[in-house]
Design a protein around this motif. Sequence first.
Motif, mmCIF file in Angstrom:
data_model
loop_
_atom_site.group_PDB
_atom_site.id
_atom_site.type_symbol
_atom_site.label_atom_id
_atom_site.label_comp_id
_atom_site.label_asym_id
_atom_site.label_seq_id
_atom_site.Cartn_x
_atom_site.Cartn_y
_atom_site.Cartn_z
ATOM 1 N N UNK A 187 -1.872 3.959 -6.370
ATOM 2 C CA UNK A 187 -1.468 2.615 -5.948
ATOM 3 C C UNK A 187 -0.063 2.597 -5.357
ATOM 4 N N UNK A 188 0.842 3.347 -5.951
ATOM 5 C CA UNK A 188 2.208 3.394 -5.430
ATOM 6 C C UNK A 188 2.242 4.003 -4.025
ATOM 7 N N UNK A 189 1.478 5.066 -3.815
ATOM 8 C CA UNK A 189 1.435 5.696 -2.489
ATOM 9 C C UNK A 189 0.788 4.739 -1.478
ATOM 10 N N UNK A 190 -0.327 4.121 -1.844
ATOM 11 C CA UNK A 190 -1.017 3.228 -0.915
ATOM 12 C C UNK A 190 -0.163 2.020 -0.525
ATOM 13 N N UNK A 191 0.651 1.533 -1.457
ATOM 14 C CA UNK A 191 1.527 0.402 -1.130
ATOM 15 C C UNK A 191 2.601 0.796 -0.129
ATOM 16 N N UNK A 192 2.988 2.048 -0.167
ATOM 17 C CA UNK A 192 4.016 2.544 0.754
ATOM 18 C C UNK A 192 3.412 3.005 2.078
ATOM 19 N N UNK A 193 2.230 3.610 2.002
ATOM 20 C CA UNK A 193 1.598 4.226 3.175
ATOM 21 C C UNK A 193 0.130 3.795 3.252
ATOM 22 N N UNK A 194 -0.111 2.557 3.605
ATOM 23 C CA UNK A 194 -1.451 2.003 3.601
ATOM 24 C C UNK A 194 -2.429 2.685 4.541
ATOM 25 N N UNK A 195 -1.929 3.363 5.558
ATOM 26 C CA UNK A 195 -2.809 4.018 6.535
ATOM 27 C C UNK A 195 -3.006 5.506 6.262
ATOM 28 N N UNK B 277 -10.886 9.582 -3.230
ATOM 29 C CA UNK B 277 -11.703 8.565 -2.568
ATOM 30 C C UNK B 277 -12.477 7.756 -3.607
ATOM 31 N N UNK B 278 -13.021 8.431 -4.604
ATOM 32 C CA UNK B 278 -13.773 7.750 -5.662
ATOM 33 C C UNK B 278 -12.869 6.823 -6.474
ATOM 34 N N UNK B 279 -11.663 7.272 -6.784
ATOM 35 C CA UNK B 279 -10.727 6.427 -7.540
ATOM 36 C C UNK B 279 -10.332 5.187 -6.728
ATOM 37 N N UNK B 280 -10.068 5.372 -5.443
ATOM 38 C CA UNK B 280 -9.716 4.233 -4.586
ATOM 39 C C UNK B 280 -10.894 3.265 -4.506
ATOM 40 N N UNK B 281 -12.094 3.801 -4.336
ATOM 41 C CA UNK B 281 -13.291 2.950 -4.256
ATOM 42 C C UNK B 281 -13.452 2.121 -5.531
ATOM 43 N N UNK B 282 -13.258 2.749 -6.697
ATOM 44 C CA UNK B 282 -13.372 2.025 -7.973
ATOM 45 C C UNK B 282 -12.332 0.913 -8.076
ATOM 46 N N UNK B 283 -11.102 1.209 -7.643
ATOM 47 C CA UNK B 283 -10.058 0.176 -7.713
ATOM 48 C C UNK B 283 -10.353 -0.968 -6.736
ATOM 49 N N UNK B 284 -10.960 -0.657 -5.603
ATOM 50 C CA UNK B 284 -11.374 -1.707 -4.662
ATOM 51 C C UNK B 284 -12.480 -2.560 -5.285
ATOM 52 N N UNK B 285 -13.461 -1.921 -5.914
ATOM 53 C CA UNK B 285 -14.565 -2.657 -6.542
ATOM 54 C C UNK B 285 -14.089 -3.549 -7.678
ATOM 55 N N UNK B 286 -13.082 -3.088 -8.429
ATOM 56 C CA UNK B 286 -12.531 -3.877 -9.528
ATOM 57 C C UNK B 286 -11.606 -4.990 -9.041
ATOM 58 N N UNK B 287 -11.284 -4.989 -7.756
ATOM 59 C CA UNK B 287 -10.387 -6.009 -7.219
ATOM 60 C C UNK B 287 -8.914 -5.686 -7.415
ATOM 61 N N UNK B 288 -8.616 -4.493 -7.915
ATOM 62 C CA UNK B 288 -7.210 -4.079 -8.064
ATOM 63 C C UNK B 288 -6.588 -3.943 -6.685
ATOM 64 N N UNK B 289 -7.315 -3.290 -5.786
ATOM 65 C CA UNK B 289 -6.914 -3.242 -4.370
ATOM 66 C C UNK B 289 -7.716 -4.340 -3.690
ATOM 67 N N UNK B 290 -7.009 -5.350 -3.220
ATOM 68 C CA UNK B 290 -7.674 -6.518 -2.641
ATOM 69 C C UNK B 290 -8.059 -6.291 -1.188
ATOM 70 N N UNK B 291 -7.106 -5.821 -0.384
ATOM 71 C CA UNK B 291 -7.373 -5.518 1.021
ATOM 72 C C UNK B 291 -6.177 -4.765 1.600
ATOM 73 N N UNK B 292 -6.352 -4.310 2.813
ATOM 74 C CA UNK B 292 -5.301 -3.577 3.514
ATOM 75 C C UNK B 292 -4.905 -4.406 4.729
#
Length: 145
Positions: A9-17, A35-50
Amino acid sequence: MDNLDKQILLVLQEKGRISMTELGKEVALSQPAVTERVRRMEEKGIIDHYRAIVRPGKINKPITAFVLFQTKGCESFVQFCNESNDVIELHRISGQYNFLVKVVTETLQALEVAINEMGTFGDSTTLIVLSSPIENDKLIPLIKN
């Protein structure tokens, strides 16, 4: 959420692309695992959108203000703000005021017009931003044991 999710999450917030391959390298995981961890966090709504962060000053909207707003017509005020091109955030708050509105405009005169238009819904206090030493900072997740 564990420490690896927090790092992701910290890396994605800094480097979304960032690519999943590069993200995996940064957190010491394989591309499929990250990829699986990111997908799970997206499904849980932890990552809302980019999305891209646009600097208002770079698109000729250098004036930012926060408007503390008190209204009795909450629903109509929310609808007005949704339709406004100058309102970029609207928060329902507690206390003397019931909304905090973030407005960006091209000039102080345009800000005045926006405030006057809002005035038909209630009373406000305007705070003009002079500078923003911290903007769009990262959210640091708490790790549950």
